[in-house]
Write a protein that holds these residues in place. Sequence first.
Motif, PDB file in Angstrom:
ATOM      1  N   SER A   1       0.852  -1.310   0.169  1.00  0.00           N
ATOM      2  CA  SER A   1       0.072   0.162   0.052  1.00  0.00           C
ATOM      3  C   SER A   1       0.666   1.089  -0.103  1.00  0.00           C
ATOM      4  O   SER A   1       1.975   1.205   0.534  1.00  0.00           O
ATOM      5  CB  SER A   1      -0.812  -0.150   1.518  1.00  0.00           C
TER       6      SER A   1
ATOM      7  N   ILE B   1       6.906  -1.303   4.610  1.00  0.00           N
ATOM      8  CA  ILE B   1       6.913  -2.753   4.566  1.00  0.00           C
ATOM      9  C   ILE B   1       7.489  -3.508   5.789  1.00  0.00           C
ATOM     10  O   ILE B   1       8.638  -3.155   6.518  1.00  0.00           O
ATOM     11  CB  ILE B   1       7.998  -3.233   3.495  1.00  0.00           C
ATOM     12  N   ARG B   2       6.600  -4.427   6.500  1.00  0.00           N
ATOM     13  CA  ARG B   2       7.077  -5.094   7.666  1.00  0.00           C
ATOM     14  C   ARG B   2       7.473  -6.381   7.441  1.00  0.00           C
ATOM     15  O   ARG B   2       7.044  -7.164   6.445  1.00  0.00           O
ATOM     16  CB  ARG B   2       5.847  -5.404   8.621  1.00  0.00           C
TER      17      ARG B   2
ATOM     18  N   GLY C   1      10.592 -14.911   8.296  1.00  0.00           N
ATOM     19  CA  GLY C   1      10.731 -15.920   7.053  1.00  0.00           C
ATOM     20  C   GLY C   1       9.970 -15.509   5.843  1.00  0.00           C
ATOM     21  O   GLY C   1      10.265 -16.192   4.955  1.00  0.00           O
TER      22      GLY C   1
ATOM     23  N   VAL D   1       0.783  -3.142  10.657  1.00  0.00           N
ATOM     24  CA  VAL D   1       1.132  -2.574   9.377  1.00  0.00           C
ATOM     25  C   VAL D   1       0.019  -2.186   8.633  1.00  0.00           C
ATOM     26  O   VAL D   1       0.155  -1.581   7.582  1.00  0.00           O
ATOM     27  CB  VAL D   1       2.238  -3.457   8.664  1.00  0.00           C
TER      28      VAL D   1
ATOM     29  N   GLY E   1       0.145 -12.817  -6.885  1.00  0.00           N
ATOM     30  CA  GLY E   1       0.562 -11.637  -6.095  1.00  0.00           C
ATOM     31  C   GLY E   1      -0.141 -11.617  -4.877  1.00  0.00           C
ATOM     32  O   GLY E   1       0.327 -11.914  -3.478  1.00  0.00           O
TER      33      GLY E   1
ATOM     34  N   ARG F   1      -3.129 -12.575  -3.801  1.00  0.00           N
ATOM     35  CA  ARG F   1      -4.017 -13.685  -3.365  1.00  0.00           C
ATOM     36  C   ARG F   1      -5.165 -13.239  -2.988  1.00  0.00           C
ATOM     37  O   ARG F   1      -6.010 -14.144  -2.016  1.00  0.00           O
ATOM     38  CB  ARG F   1      -3.295 -14.525  -2.259  1.00  0.00           C
ATOM     39  N   VAL F   2      -5.639 -12.048  -3.133  1.00  0.00           N
ATOM     40  CA  VAL F   2      -7.040 -11.621  -2.328  1.00  0.00           C
ATOM     41  C   VAL F   2      -7.900 -10.836  -3.679  1.00  0.00           C
ATOM     42  O   VAL F   2      -8.636 -10.402  -2.972  1.00  0.00           O
ATOM     43  CB  VAL F   2      -6.592 -10.766  -1.039  1.00  0.00           C
TER      44      VAL F   2
HETATM   45  C1  LIG Z   1      -3.443  -5.096  -1.102  1.00  0.00           C
HETATM   46  C2  LIG Z   1      -2.190  -5.417  -0.358  1.00  0.00           C
HETATM   47  C3  LIG Z   1      -1.551  -4.364   0.123  1.00  0.00           C
HETATM   48  C4  LIG Z   1      -0.574  -4.779   1.174  1.00  0.00           C
HETATM   49  N1  LIG Z   1       0.166  -3.772   1.774  1.00  0.00           N
HETATM   50  C5  LIG Z   1       1.328  -3.917   2.399  1.00  0.00           C
HETATM   51  C6  LIG Z   1       1.941  -2.910   3.340  1.00  0.00           C
HETATM   52  O1  LIG Z   1       1.491  -1.748   3.334  1.00  0.00           O
HETATM   53  N2  LIG Z   1       2.949  -3.140   3.942  1.00  0.00           N
HETATM   54  C7  LIG Z   1       3.220  -4.557   4.254  1.00  0.00           C
HETATM   55  O2  LIG Z   1       4.231  -4.789   5.139  1.00  0.00           O
HETATM   56  N3  LIG Z   1       2.523  -5.650   3.581  1.00  0.00           N
HETATM   57  C8  LIG Z   1       1.578  -5.307   2.806  1.00  0.00           C
HETATM   58  N4  LIG Z   1       0.868  -6.528   2.282  1.00  0.00           N
HETATM   59  C9  LIG Z   1       1.438  -7.709   2.367  1.00  0.00           C
HETATM   60  C10 LIG Z   1       2.262  -7.967   1.348  1.00  0.00           C
HETATM   61  O3  LIG Z   1       2.070  -8.215   0.088  1.00  0.00           O
HETATM   62  C11 LIG Z   1       3.063  -9.470   1.700  1.00  0.00           C
HETATM   63  O4  LIG Z   1       2.026 -10.526   1.490  1.00  0.00           O
HETATM   64  C12 LIG Z   1       3.847  -9.506   2.741  1.00  0.00           C
HETATM   65  O5  LIG Z   1       5.181  -8.562   2.734  1.00  0.00           O
HETATM   66  C13 LIG Z   1       4.376 -10.927   2.950  1.00  0.00           C
HETATM   67  O6  LIG Z   1       5.423 -11.454   1.796  1.00  0.00           O
HETATM   68  P1  LIG Z   1       6.599 -12.042   1.778  1.00  0.00           P
HETATM   69  O7  LIG Z   1       7.130 -12.453   0.613  1.00  0.00           O
HETATM   70  O8  LIG Z   1       7.562 -11.621   2.754  1.00  0.00           O
HETATM   71  O9  LIG Z   1       5.997 -13.550   2.553  1.00  0.00           O
HETATM   72  P2  LIG Z   1       6.360 -15.006   2.140  1.00  0.00           P
HETATM   73  O10 LIG Z   1       5.406 -15.807   3.226  1.00  0.00           O
HETATM   74  O11 LIG Z   1       7.773 -15.213   1.781  1.00  0.00           O
HETATM   75  O12 LIG Z   1       5.628 -15.383   0.983  1.00  0.00           O
HETATM   76  C14 LIG Z   1       5.806 -16.741   0.741  1.00  0.00           C
HETATM   77  C15 LIG Z   1       4.817 -17.429  -0.022  1.00  0.00           C
HETATM   78  O13 LIG Z   1       3.539 -16.982   0.513  1.00  0.00           O
HETATM   79  C16 LIG Z   1       2.773 -16.594  -0.743  1.00  0.00           C
HETATM   80  N5  LIG Z   1       2.063 -15.414  -0.288  1.00  0.00           N
HETATM   81  C17 LIG Z   1       2.426 -14.284  -0.317  1.00  0.00           C
HETATM   82  N6  LIG Z   1       1.530 -13.488  -0.011  1.00  0.00           N
HETATM   83  C18 LIG Z   1       0.611 -14.330   0.316  1.00  0.00           C
HETATM   84  C19 LIG Z   1      -0.866 -14.294   0.771  1.00  0.00           C
HETATM   85  N7  LIG Z   1      -1.038 -13.067   1.080  1.00  0.00           N
HETATM   86  N8  LIG Z   1      -1.513 -15.327   1.481  1.00  0.00           N
HETATM   87  C20 LIG Z   1      -0.744 -16.491   1.258  1.00  0.00           C
HETATM   88  N9  LIG Z   1       0.170 -16.630   0.738  1.00  0.00           N
HETATM   89  C21 LIG Z   1       0.900 -15.690   0.219  1.00  0.00           C
HETATM   90  C22 LIG Z   1       3.788 -16.250  -1.945  1.00  0.00           C
HETATM   91  O14 LIG Z   1       3.163 -16.598  -3.267  1.00  0.00           O
HETATM   92  C23 LIG Z   1       5.113 -17.100  -1.520  1.00  0.00           C
HETATM   93  O15 LIG Z   1       4.997 -18.545  -2.266  1.00  0.00           O
HETATM   94  C24 LIG Z   1      -0.087  -5.967   1.331  1.00  0.00           C
HETATM   95  C25 LIG Z   1      -0.971  -7.090   0.646  1.00  0.00           C
HETATM   96  C26 LIG Z   1      -1.933  -6.857  -0.217  1.00  0.00           C
HETATM   97  C27 LIG Z   1      -2.574  -7.926  -0.813  1.00  0.00           C
END
Ligand SMILES: Cc1cc2nc3c(=O)[nH]c(=O)nc-3n(C[C@H](O)[C@H](O)[C@H](O)COP(=O)(O)OP(=O)(O)OC[C@H]3O[C@@H](n4cnc5c(N)ncnc54)[C@H](O)[C@@H]3O)c2cc1C
Length: 401
Positions: A123, A137-138, A142, A185, A353, A355-356
């Motif tokens: 966002s 970003i939080r 892992g 976050v 991306g 997933r919602v």
């Molecule tokens: C509309 C929107 C806005 C966002 N805004 C913010 C923000 O402002 N700040 C913030 O910190 N985060 C935000 N997020 C969350 C961010 O997009 C990531 O989901 C988060 O940072 C975790 O990603 P990662 O790669 O570190 O996690 P990981 O756990 O490494 O992701 C690993 C696996 O999980 C899968 N995965 C990723 N996302 C999801 C999920 N949502 N549900 C299930 N599996 C998933 C991936 O495909 C990957 O295979 C937002 C998400 C959405 C949908």
Amino acid sequence: MPPLNEITGWLLLGGSTLLLLSMALGQIWRHSREGRLHRQRLALLEEDLRRSRERRERESSLPAAWNGKRKFRVERKVLEGGDICSFYLTPHDGRIPLPNFQPGQFLTFDFDLKGRSEVRCYSLSDAWSETFYRVSIRRKPGGLISGHFHDQINVGDLLDVRAPSGDFYLDPRGTGGVVLSGSGVGVTPVLSMMKTLLAEHSRREIWFFYGVRNGEENIIRNELRAWASLGLPNVHLQVCHTKPGPGEEPGKDFDQVGRVTVDLFRKVLPSNNFDFFTCGPGPMMQDLREGLQSWGVPESRIHDEAFEQVVRRVAVESGTIEFKRSARTIAVGGTASSLLDLATKEGIRIPAGCRVGHCGTCQTALISGQIRYTKPPAFKVEDGCCLPCVCLPQGDVVIDA
Ligand SMILES: Cc1cc2nc3c(=O)[nH]c(=O)nc-3n(C[C@H](O)[C@H](O)[C@H](O)COP(=O)(O)OP(=O)(O)OC[C@H]3O[C@@H](n4cnc5c(N)ncnc54)[C@H](O)[C@@H]3O)c2cc1C
Ligand code: FES
């Protein structure tokens, strides 16, 4: 000495003259007060009109959003606390001003890590600016991409970014009262909304709720202090600490102990006549939505966003899914959470991306058959396609995956 009835006559005459005089003065005072109030209201209206004209002119002079990916450079990286890092991004092509966005929308980032493509949404956490976009970003324990941002992405690095999008946003031109609520976050989109409203000197009734564990995790302490010091009568701030730290004082460091809940809204808000914008962990969003519904808030006034998919298994009609491109067919039945999860379990990779249902990354052609959405997608799905992250098959389907 004049006779008694003459004195009484003079007294009556004097009394009624005084009465008439005071009534006339009262009338004049009332008129001048009404006139003053009227002039004040007119001045406010003119001010609003001037601002909305300026906003319209500014927006019409801004470039349209770009298609596909655009390179952005990290201009600043700021560790905010609570394991949250903000990234200030400027366009690598140097073309400014940047396209406008609606407060609450997000950017989509594409990564190619070790030959694997990954997409994530973040966002926008600030009001629109000519020269930069900001995301906060939080670090997810892992987490692949959030960890990559924290550990590998530094000032000067280039990122592939897709234009702002998303339907969880506040229209700054609206007029009614708003409740903005962010937990952890999840504060990022509502922070952008709040900053936009304040930048526009909005006179809307604004309630801002922020839920965090304690002061150490409060990443907007400076903003909260600055907003409070403005002393705006239409702005109300409520900070909730679930586990206040040692030495933290109610009324100084926080307003409420506990989470942001509908019970709290009911306790502090003057009524339920607001547009509610809430963002936080998935299960919490579910609770808030149900609570607001049972408080009588109309569906059209409840706006929420969860950053994570809430995995919920629901009944799925018996049938088959043919993954045409992968030349695989599987039987389905019983319960499942989404077409995307069914594909992933079979080792069939569909790029995803958010997933919602927000970003459109998983959009896949539906070659034949019917699907149903488990959650209405925010992304506008093209004809003949589906979003596997938020849909399930209904009977036999063939998809291009
Ligand atoms: C509309 C929107 C806005 C966002 N805004 C913010 C923000 O402002 N700040 C913030 O910190 N985060 C935000 N997020 C969350 C961010 O997009 C990531 O989901 C988060 O940072 C975790 O990603 P990662 O790669 O570190 O996690 P990981 O756990 O490494 O992701 C690993 C696996 O999980 C899968 N995965 C990723 N996302 C999801 C999920 N949502 N549900 C299930 N599996 C998933 C991936 O495909 C990957 O295979 C937002 C998400 C959405 C949908
Ligand atoms: S992954 Fe974003 S819409 Fe499906």
